[in-house]
Each structure stands twice: as structure tokens, then as C-alpha cells.
Write a protein that holds these residues in place. Structure first.
Motif, PDB file in Angstrom:
ATOM      1  N   VAL A   1       0.840  -1.204   0.000  1.00 52.11           N
ATOM      2  CA  VAL A   1       0.000   0.000   0.000  1.00 52.11           C
ATOM      3  C   VAL A   1       0.872   1.251   0.000  1.00 52.11           C
ATOM      4  N   LEU A   2       1.897   1.261   0.836  1.00 51.83           N
ATOM      5  CA  LEU A   2       2.791   2.413   0.888  1.00 51.83           C
ATOM      6  C   LEU A   2       3.432   2.683  -0.472  1.00 51.83           C
ATOM      7  N   ARG A   3       3.846   1.624  -1.125  1.00 47.53           N
ATOM      8  CA  ARG A   3       4.493   1.766  -2.424  1.00 47.53           C
ATOM      9  C   ARG A   3       3.500   2.317  -3.456  1.00 47.53           C
ATOM     10  N   SER A   4       2.275   1.797  -3.469  1.00 49.47           N
ATOM     11  CA  SER A   4       1.268   2.254  -4.431  1.00 49.47           C
ATOM     12  C   SER A   4       0.844   3.693  -4.171  1.00 49.47           C
ATOM     13  N   ALA A   5       0.863   4.096  -2.911  1.00 45.60           N
ATOM     14  CA  ALA A   5       0.409   5.444  -2.556  1.00 45.60           C
ATOM     15  C   ALA A   5       1.431   6.521  -2.885  1.00 45.60           C
ATOM     16  N   MET A   6       2.678   6.131  -3.128  1.00 42.21           N
ATOM     17  CA  MET A   6       3.696   7.062  -3.617  1.00 42.21           C
ATOM     18  C   MET A   6       3.891   8.295  -2.725  1.00 42.21           C
ATOM     19  N   GLY A   7       3.862   8.108  -1.419  1.00 39.79           N
ATOM     20  CA  GLY A   7       4.095   9.227  -0.510  1.00 39.79           C
ATOM     21  C   GLY A   7       2.849   9.897   0.013  1.00 39.79           C
ATOM     22  N   ALA A   8       1.663   9.435  -0.393  1.00 42.78           N
ATOM     23  CA  ALA A   8       0.417  10.065   0.054  1.00 42.78           C
ATOM     24  C   ALA A   8       0.246   9.998   1.562  1.00 42.78           C
ATOM     25  N   HIS A   9       0.799   8.973   2.198  1.00 47.61           N
ATOM     26  CA  HIS A   9       0.659   8.828   3.646  1.00 47.61           C
ATOM     27  C   HIS A   9       1.243  10.013   4.411  1.00 47.61           C
ATOM     28  N   PHE A  10       2.167  10.727   3.788  1.00 46.92           N
ATOM     29  CA  PHE A  10       2.802  11.862   4.452  1.00 46.92           C
ATOM     30  C   PHE A  10       2.044  13.171   4.212  1.00 46.92           C
ATOM     31  N   LEU A  11       0.990  13.105   3.425  1.00 49.31           N
ATOM     32  CA  LEU A  11       0.177  14.281   3.135  1.00 49.31           C
ATOM     33  C   LEU A  11      -1.257  14.140   3.610  1.00 49.31           C
TER      34      LEU A  11
END
Length: 275
Positions: A159-169
Motif C-alpha cells: 500500500v505504501l508503495r502504491s500510494a507514492m508518498g500520500a501517507h505523508f500528506l
């Protein structure tokens, strides 16, 4: 980095801990740690003031200029050099990126309070779908994403890989009571269904809006549909019965973005062509 420090044994305790974190969602929850694979996620962590507990680097990538620049911000005693074979064991990609970081999840930061743009995900199972939806939600300016207990682990490496950094936003709330959230939201709640009579494009989405997206197979459950103010379908003139969950999410979220821009009520900073 000296080659004499390269870890080559699968029995190394630090390597075993990495394997356990990657393979076990329960262990990640118990330790409060996530695994970030690749330079993009490491940069996203560092850009927002985070500091990894550990960075594992493949021997062949140790001298890469881009990685070396990133690692300047990481204390030397937190950098672990692995043989390429061991680093490959830590990834399910055909071409592993050669760098993984262990860190605490980013703290949730609401874009605004109370949130006016919500996304509720009910029992979405596919990690690639969840990650892609989070990426789209972050891009579209969603204030908060709530995930039911039946959703794929949002902090899994896939999921982290697919989200491409979205978790930090994007603020996330796991194991959320979606029914309670829908009933308590101070705005319109919209559920999606391939069998609905109302078309998404016929609704005014410029006010506070919460979208509910359901499981890839069965969609939004009846109890959540009943809690919604509207149940909508996406027009499919080409004859398909349904869209992939991530594609459906993109259509819904960006229809609201389109309507807000048309009304001159963006609500967030928007990058426009030519600016």
C-alpha cells in the motif's frame, strides 16, 4: 560504507527483524513501525522532518549519489548495509529498489477542522487499490480518509508503495466506525453503487462532502447506503458493469474538484497549467 560491514547472513538479528516487520501487519502495529521501500518514500519521510530508525541499503546501491545525499541526514549507526541477495529477500518487486527504511508512521495532520471532504473506505481488500486511492485522495485534497477494520493494512509495504508518498500528506484513521462517521458528518454523504438510479454528475458537490466506497466484490453494504444522503452510479456508456475501485474513486473525488474549481471555491491550493 565499508564492504566489511555488509551483512550476508539470513541469521543476522537485524535482518530477521526487518523480515518480521515486512511480513507481519500485527508486528508493525505492536511495534508502531512501518517499512518504507524505495527512495521516494525515504525522501518523503525526511522532507517532513521524520527520521528513520533504520535504513537498510543494498551493497550495489551504497555509492549511488542520490542515496548518499539522502543518507547524510541519517546517523551512521542507523544505516545497515546488506548484500544484494538479502535486500532482494525484503522486496516482492522483480527489480528491488535497494533501500528500505524503518520509521514511525507520520502523525495525522488534518487539512482543516472540521474536515469538509472525507473518504470512507469499506472493506477494500486489494493493497494496490487502497494505495492508489490514497494517492488520488491526497492529490484531490481530501481532508481525511477513514478505513473500516476490513480494509487492507494501509501501512503494508504494498500500500505504501502504491500510494507514492500520500501517507505523508493525508490523514488516515484506521479501524474506523464508518456508520458512526457517516451519521455524524456535517455535510452530504454519498455512497456509490452500480445499481443506483442517481448519476454522480447530477449532484452538487461544492459543499462538505463524504464519499463511501465499498468492497471490490460486493460494494457498499446496505447499512451504509441507508446512512447516506444519496447513492450514486457512474455513467458507463461503453457497456461495462463496473469500474475498478481505484478508478471509481478518482472519478468521484475529481468530480468534486472540478465543481469547486468551476464555482471558484477550490478550498485548497491548486496547481493550474501555466502557473
Amino acid at each position: 560504507m565499508s564492504s566489511s560491514r555488509v551483512i550476508r547472513s539470513r541469521d543476522n538479528p537485524a535482518f530477521k527483524r526487518l523480515v518480521k516487520l515486512i511480513d507481519s501487519g500485527r508486528h508493525r502495529r505492536e511495534t508502531g513501525r512501518i517499512v518504507l521501500e524505495g527512495m521516494r518514500l525515504l525522501r518523503a519521510l525526511l522532507a517532513r522532518g521524520g527520521l528513520p530508525d533504520l535504513v537498510a541499503v543494498a551493497e550495489s546501491e551504497a555509492q549511488a549519489p542520490e542515496l548518499a545525499a539522502c543518507l547524510q541526514a541519517v546517523p551512521a549507526d542507523r544505516i545497515l548495509l546488506l548484500s544484494d541477495a538479502l535486500c532482494a529477500r525484503l522486496s516482492d518487486l522483480a527489480t528491488p529498489p535497494g533501500v528500505l527504511a524503518v520509521a514511525a508512521p507520520p502523525p495525522p495532520r488534518l487539512r482543516r477542522t472540521p474536515p469538509g471532504f472525507l473518504l470512507l473506505l469499506e472493506d477494500l481488500q486489494d493493497p494496490g487499490n487502497v494505495g492508489s486511492i490514497l494517492r488520488t485522495a491526497a492529490a484531490a485534497g481530501v481532508d481525511l480518509v477513514l478505513l473500516s477494520p476490513g480494509c487492507a493494512d494501509p501501512w503494508s509495504p504494498k500500500v505504501l508503495r502504491s500510494a507514492m508518498g500520500a501517507h505523508f500528506l493525508l490523514p488516515l484513521r484506521e479501524r474506523a466506525d464508518l456508520l458512526e462517521a457517516a451519521r455524524g458528518f456535517a455535510g452530504q454523504v454519498i455512497a456509490t453503487s452500480a445499481h443506483a438510479c442517481v448519476c454522480l454528475f447530477d449532484l452538487d458537490l461544492t459543499g462538505p462532502t463524504a464519499f463511501i466506497l465499498g468492497n471490490e466484490g460486493v460494494g457498499v453494504t446496505q447499512r451504509l447506503q441507508e446512512a447516506a444522503h444519496a447513492v450514486v452510479r457512474l455513467p458507463m456508456p461503453g457497456g461495462m458493469e463496473s469500474l475498478n475501485a481505484a478508478a471509481a474513486a478518482a472519478v468521484c473525488l475529481y468530480e468534486r474538484v472540478r465543481q469547486l474549481q468551476a464555482a471558484g471555491r477550490d478550498g485548497h491550493t491548486v496547481n493550474r497549467c501555466g502557473e
